[in-house]
Design an enzyme around this catalytic site. Structure first.
Site, short mmCIF file in Angstrom:
data_model
loop_
_atom_site.label_atom_id
_atom_site.label_comp_id
_atom_site.label_asym_id
_atom_site.label_seq_id
_atom_site.Cartn_x
_atom_site.Cartn_y
_atom_site.Cartn_z
NE ARG A 76 9.38 -4.04 4.66
CZ ARG A 76 9.22 -4.19 3.45
NH1 ARG A 76 8.74 -4.91 2.74
NH2 ARG A 76 9.57 -3.11 2.80
CE LYS B 228 2.84 -6.26 -13.45
NZ LYS B 228 2.35 -4.89 -13.87
NE ARG C 248 -3.35 -11.29 -15.93
CZ ARG C 248 -3.84 -10.72 -17.15
NH1 ARG C 248 -4.27 -11.48 -18.05
NH2 ARG C 248 -4.05 -9.53 -17.12
N GLY D 197 0.90 -1.11 0.17
CA GLY D 197 -0.16 -0.01 0.09
C GLY D 197 0.83 1.25 0.10
CB THR D 198 3.80 2.41 1.45
OG1 THR D 198 4.85 1.34 1.59
CG2 THR D 198 3.13 2.41 2.91
N GLY D 199 3.44 1.91 -1.92
CA GLY D 199 4.11 2.01 -3.06
C GLY D 199 3.35 2.78 -3.95
CB ILE E 277 -0.46 1.75 -8.21
CG1 ILE E 277 -1.85 2.00 -8.96
CG2 ILE E 277 -0.28 0.28 -8.02
CD1 ILE E 277 -2.31 3.33 -9.61
N GLY E 278 -0.18 1.77 -5.06
CA GLY E 278 -0.99 1.32 -3.72
C GLY E 278 -1.45 2.48 -3.03
#
Length: 308
Positions: free
Chosen positions: A36, A133, A137, A12-14, A16-17
């Site tokens: 973390r 990626k 999938r 989430g801190t990235g 797009i996150g």
């Protein structure tokens, strides 16, 4: 109205996150972010975490590489959205294993948010990046996990500020270099809109086990159309030159990392047409702006206005 799903965002801190965490909280989903302990004290990421707290996000301390912490976090929610960065894409097998063990997840969104990796015609080094990626999938499907794959195409903030001019930081004012013949269409989406559409898909049965394509009509433009929009905004015609495909391929081979990746993605999209060469079939995909016509997305023209 059914209760909104509890959502855990991993990564989430990235890039797009952050947008997805915010969109989830603002849409009224009980929102959880796996962070973390070291992230909280990080000078840059700490500010992002502080913003999460202000939005009412629940922080769960854990790590992609700590199985117990993952399972514990996953057991508290209904839906898992992974937004991990490129270097951790392959390690999402750890999330898949934890979801499998937890046994309670209604939907998993692996970290995608770019091209449809099952329908790319990219050259290296983008080819391998997309392949990882695609492997994730296959792993999701092999485990029988309910999923949605979000194909968000181009991030506007990565590719529009310089009008796809390599090395430039602002849009051109005099000369513009066009890839290929300039007629192939790509799709450019503002990050906030990508996040909004992603969260809308979470509890939507129409997006279950499907690819969610974010292809709003006004953001699906060729290089020529993109330049024309910019020319209209600045009231000036630019001098145009074209790079043929063989020169683009040579440039990709000679460029340093990570520029070679960007050039290879641009080749995949604006020369090969990987955002637009195929029709979305109901058997595998749905289109976000059709499913959610009430979402007011930012058009390419509106986005470029800030640079005038």
């Amino acid at each position: 109205m059914a209760e909104k799903s509890k959502i855990l965002i991993i990564g989430g801190t990235g890039y797009i996150g952050k947008f997805i965490v915010e969109a989830s909280a603002k849409a009224g989903h009980p929102t959880f972010a796996l962070v973390r302990e070291s992230t909280v004290s990080d000078p840059v990421k700490g500010k992002v975490v502080e913003n999460f707290k202000n939005l009412g996000v629940t922080l769960l301390y854990g790590d992609l590489y700590n199985h117990e912490s993952l399972v514990l976090a996953i057991k508290q929610v209904d839906v898992v959205i992974s937004t991990v960065g490129f270097m951790q894409i392959a390690d999402q097998v750890k999330i898949i294993a934890a979801i499998k063990e937890a046994g309670n997840i209604k939907r998993f969104f692996p970290s995608e948010f770019g091209n449809d990796v099952d329908r790319v015609q990219a050259v290296e080094p983008a080819k391998s990046a997309f392949a990882v990626k695609a492997q994730i999938r296959r792993a999701v499907e092999a485990e029988g996990l309910p999923y949605t794959y979000v194909t968000a195409n181009y991030f506007a903030a990565y590719f529009l500020p310089n009008l796809l001019q390599p090395g430039a930081t602002t849009p051109p004012r005099d000369k513009v270099v066009i890839l290929g013949d300039g007629n192939v269409k790509g799709v450019f989406n503002k990050e906030e809109d990508i996040a909004t559409y992603t969260i809308r898909a979470v509890d939507d049965p129409r997006t279950l086990n499907k690819i969610l394509y974010i292809k709003p009509p006004k953001n699906t433009v060729s290089f020529h159309e993109l330049v024309a929009i910019w020319e209209k905004l600045i009231g000036k015609t630019l001098e145009k030159s074209y790079i043929p495909e063989e020169k683009i391929l040579k440039d990709i081979q000679e460029a340093p990392i990570p520029l070679n990746v960007v050039l290879a993605i641009n080749h995949s999209v604006m020369v090969k047409g990987d955002h637009t060469y195929f029709e979305i079939q109901p058997s595998f995909g749905v289109e976000a702006s059709e499913l959610y016509p009430d979402v007011k997305y930012t058009t390419v023209e509106e986005y470029l206005r800030q640079y005038v």
